[in-house]
Design a protein around this motif. Sequence first.
Motif, PDB file in Angstrom:
ATOM      1  N   SER A  29      -1.112  56.105  89.411  1.00  0.00           N
ATOM      2  CA  SER A  29       0.125  56.751  88.981  1.00  0.00           C
ATOM      3  C   SER A  29       0.642  56.043  87.737  1.00  0.00           C
ATOM      4  O   SER A  29       0.228  54.922  87.424  1.00  0.00           O
ATOM      5  CB  SER A  29       1.172  56.687  90.095  1.00  0.00           C
ATOM      6  N   ALA A  30       1.545  56.693  87.031  1.00  0.00           N
ATOM      7  CA  ALA A  30       2.094  56.124  85.798  1.00  0.00           C
ATOM      8  C   ALA A  30       2.784  54.794  86.043  1.00  0.00           C
ATOM      9  O   ALA A  30       2.846  53.953  85.143  1.00  0.00           O
ATOM     10  CB  ALA A  30       3.066  57.107  85.149  1.00  0.00           C
ATOM     11  N   ASP A  31       3.271  54.567  87.242  1.00  0.00           N
ATOM     12  CA  ASP A  31       3.935  53.299  87.526  1.00  0.00           C
ATOM     13  C   ASP A  31       3.013  52.270  88.160  1.00  0.00           C
ATOM     14  O   ASP A  31       3.450  51.243  88.652  1.00  0.00           O
ATOM     15  CB  ASP A  31       5.199  53.502  88.355  1.00  0.00           C
ATOM     16  N   GLY A  32       1.708  52.513  88.109  1.00  0.00           N
ATOM     17  CA  GLY A  32       0.737  51.498  88.476  1.00  0.00           C
ATOM     18  C   GLY A  32       0.324  51.434  89.920  1.00  0.00           C
ATOM     19  O   GLY A  32      -0.239  50.421  90.359  1.00  0.00           O
ATOM     20  N   LEU A  33       0.517  52.494  90.679  1.00  0.00           N
ATOM     21  CA  LEU A  33       0.062  52.503  92.067  1.00  0.00           C
ATOM     22  C   LEU A  33      -1.291  53.199  92.150  1.00  0.00           C
ATOM     23  O   LEU A  33      -1.494  54.275  91.577  1.00  0.00           O
ATOM     24  CB  LEU A  33       1.063  53.222  92.964  1.00  0.00           C
ATOM     25  N   ARG A  34      -2.208  52.575  92.873  1.00  0.00           N
ATOM     26  CA  ARG A  34      -3.543  53.148  93.042  1.00  0.00           C
ATOM     27  C   ARG A  34      -3.457  54.381  93.923  1.00  0.00           C
ATOM     28  O   ARG A  34      -2.893  54.353  95.009  1.00  0.00           O
ATOM     29  CB  ARG A  34      -4.475  52.117  93.673  1.00  0.00           C
ATOM     30  N   ILE A  35      -4.035  55.480  93.447  1.00  0.00           N
ATOM     31  CA  ILE A  35      -4.105  56.724  94.207  1.00  0.00           C
ATOM     32  C   ILE A  35      -5.479  56.851  94.859  1.00  0.00           C
ATOM     33  O   ILE A  35      -5.603  57.273  95.992  1.00  0.00           O
ATOM     34  CB  ILE A  35      -3.823  57.936  93.294  1.00  0.00           C
ATOM     35  N   ALA A  36      -6.522  56.495  94.112  1.00  0.00           N
ATOM     36  CA  ALA A  36      -7.896  56.583  94.611  1.00  0.00           C
ATOM     37  C   ALA A  36      -8.741  55.584  93.843  1.00  0.00           C
ATOM     38  O   ALA A  36      -8.360  55.121  92.769  1.00  0.00           O
ATOM     39  CB  ALA A  36      -8.443  57.995  94.432  1.00  0.00           C
ATOM     40  N   ARG A  37      -9.913  55.263  94.413  1.00  0.00           N
ATOM     41  CA  ARG A  37     -10.833  54.357  93.725  1.00  0.00           C
ATOM     42  C   ARG A  37     -12.244  54.637  94.186  1.00  0.00           C
ATOM     43  O   ARG A  37     -12.476  55.209  95.249  1.00  0.00           O
ATOM     44  CB  ARG A  37     -10.486  52.900  93.979  1.00  0.00           C
ATOM     45  N   HIS A  38     -13.193  54.180  93.360  1.00  0.00           N
ATOM     46  CA  HIS A  38     -14.613  54.225  93.724  1.00  0.00           C
ATOM     47  C   HIS A  38     -15.247  52.946  93.192  1.00  0.00           C
ATOM     48  O   HIS A  38     -15.053  52.580  92.036  1.00  0.00           O
ATOM     49  CB  HIS A  38     -15.315  55.442  93.126  1.00  0.00           C
ATOM     50  N   GLY A  39     -16.007  52.276  94.038  1.00  0.00           N
ATOM     51  CA  GLY A  39     -16.686  51.052  93.640  1.00  0.00           C
ATOM     52  C   GLY A  39     -15.736  49.875  93.561  1.00  0.00           C
ATOM     53  O   GLY A  39     -14.518  50.027  93.560  1.00  0.00           O
ATOM     54  N   GLY A  40     -16.308  48.715  93.503  1.00  0.00           N
ATOM     55  CA  GLY A  40     -15.527  47.493  93.343  1.00  0.00           C
ATOM     56  C   GLY A  40     -14.650  47.153  94.532  1.00  0.00           C
ATOM     57  O   GLY A  40     -14.653  47.821  95.557  1.00  0.00           O
ATOM     58  N   ASP A  41     -13.893  46.115  94.359  1.00  0.00           N
ATOM     59  CA  ASP A  41     -13.025  45.564  95.396  1.00  0.00           C
ATOM     60  C   ASP A  41     -11.665  46.260  95.374  1.00  0.00           C
ATOM     61  O   ASP A  41     -11.100  46.457  94.309  1.00  0.00           O
ATOM     62  CB  ASP A  41     -12.873  44.058  95.115  1.00  0.00           C
ATOM     63  N   ARG A  47      -4.918  45.540  91.243  1.00  0.00           N
ATOM     64  CA  ARG A  47      -4.508  44.763  90.067  1.00  0.00           C
ATOM     65  C   ARG A  47      -4.757  45.542  88.784  1.00  0.00           C
ATOM     66  O   ARG A  47      -3.939  45.527  87.857  1.00  0.00           O
ATOM     67  CB  ARG A  47      -5.224  43.414  90.027  1.00  0.00           C
ATOM     68  N   LEU A  48      -5.882  46.225  88.739  1.00  0.00           N
ATOM     69  CA  LEU A  48      -6.209  47.042  87.576  1.00  0.00           C
ATOM     70  C   LEU A  48      -5.187  48.165  87.401  1.00  0.00           C
ATOM     71  O   LEU A  48      -4.717  48.416  86.289  1.00  0.00           O
ATOM     72  CB  LEU A  48      -7.616  47.622  87.724  1.00  0.00           C
ATOM     73  N   ALA A  49      -4.824  48.822  88.484  1.00  0.00           N
ATOM     74  CA  ALA A  49      -3.829  49.899  88.412  1.00  0.00           C
ATOM     75  C   ALA A  49      -2.493  49.372  87.892  1.00  0.00           C
ATOM     76  O   ALA A  49      -1.861  50.007  87.045  1.00  0.00           O
ATOM     77  CB  ALA A  49      -3.653  50.545  89.789  1.00  0.00           C
ATOM     78  N   ALA A  50      -2.082  48.221  88.373  1.00  0.00           N
ATOM     79  CA  ALA A  50      -0.816  47.635  87.908  1.00  0.00           C
ATOM     80  C   ALA A  50      -0.883  47.301  86.422  1.00  0.00           C
ATOM     81  O   ALA A  50       0.061  47.574  85.665  1.00  0.00           O
ATOM     82  CB  ALA A  50      -0.482  46.391  88.730  1.00  0.00           C
ATOM     83  N   ALA A  51      -1.986  46.738  85.972  1.00  0.00           N
ATOM     84  CA  ALA A  51      -2.142  46.407  84.555  1.00  0.00           C
ATOM     85  C   ALA A  51      -2.166  47.667  83.696  1.00  0.00           C
ATOM     86  O   ALA A  51      -1.639  47.674  82.578  1.00  0.00           O
ATOM     87  CB  ALA A  51      -3.426  45.593  84.344  1.00  0.00           C
ATOM     88  N   CYS A  52      -2.763  48.726  84.205  1.00  0.00           N
ATOM     89  CA  CYS A  52      -2.848  49.978  83.455  1.00  0.00           C
ATOM     90  C   CYS A  52      -1.476  50.579  83.183  1.00  0.00           C
ATOM     91  O   CYS A  52      -1.275  51.222  82.152  1.00  0.00           O
ATOM     92  CB  CYS A  52      -3.700  50.989  84.208  1.00  0.00           C
ATOM     93  N   ALA A  53      -0.543  50.381  84.098  1.00  0.00           N
ATOM     94  CA  ALA A  53       0.802  50.916  83.884  1.00  0.00           C
ATOM     95  C   ALA A  53       1.399  50.334  82.614  1.00  0.00           C
ATOM     96  O   ALA A  53       1.981  51.063  81.799  1.00  0.00           O
ATOM     97  CB  ALA A  53       1.689  50.621  85.094  1.00  0.00           C
ATOM     98  N   TYR A  95      -3.440  58.745  85.803  1.00  0.00           N
ATOM     99  CA  TYR A  95      -4.400  58.227  84.826  1.00  0.00           C
ATOM    100  C   TYR A  95      -5.708  57.927  85.517  1.00  0.00           C
ATOM    101  O   TYR A  95      -5.746  57.618  86.706  1.00  0.00           O
ATOM    102  CB  TYR A  95      -3.851  56.960  84.154  1.00  0.00           C
ATOM    103  N   LEU A  96      -6.774  57.998  84.738  1.00  0.00           N
ATOM    104  CA  LEU A  96      -8.115  57.680  85.207  1.00  0.00           C
ATOM    105  C   LEU A  96      -8.574  56.439  84.455  1.00  0.00           C
ATOM    106  O   LEU A  96      -8.591  56.433  83.224  1.00  0.00           O
ATOM    107  CB  LEU A  96      -9.046  58.866  84.915  1.00  0.00           C
ATOM    108  N   ALA A  97      -8.911  55.387  85.182  1.00  0.00           N
ATOM    109  CA  ALA A  97      -9.352  54.126  84.574  1.00  0.00           C
ATOM    110  C   ALA A  97     -10.773  53.826  85.032  1.00  0.00           C
ATOM    111  O   ALA A  97     -11.114  54.028  86.199  1.00  0.00           O
ATOM    112  CB  ALA A  97      -8.427  52.988  84.989  1.00  0.00           C
TER     113      ALA A  97
END
Length: 135
Positions: A29-41, A47-53, A95-97
């Motif tokens: 989400s725009a405020d850095g909360l993970r909605i979904a993921r694939h792969g990795g920890d 942490r990546l989602a928070a940084a992306c915000a 967003y898609l990261a």
Amino acid sequence: MIQQRANFDWLLKELADGVPQIQQIVVLSADGLRIARHGGDPDVADRLAAACAGLQSLAAAVAAEIPDSDGQMQLVVLEVSGGFFYLMAAGAGAYLAVLANETVDAGLLGARMRDLVIRIGAHLTSPPRHDGRTV
């Protein structure tokens, strides 16, 4: 954290399968909360989602300074020693990261991300939250 939407699993896996050098995919989400993921920890994804915000906010501030821009960030690409990071606008407030290793075909990755966003962008949204909950 917003609970992961199960129907994203196959969509994100399809992207990862199409570009084998992908290490992790996160929808946020725009405020850095993970909605979904694939792969990795999962913790790395959070942490990546928070940084992306913060990154998307900085990119939007720069975009606002570009003449004739609508001020909306579309794509940010970082190339670092060891790999690439892509952040793409992917729907209203979402967003898609993607993290990928250094051997990834950067053009292919960008194109596949764009295709995914075009195909399912309406589903990659994060509704506004009130009092810490989605509505």
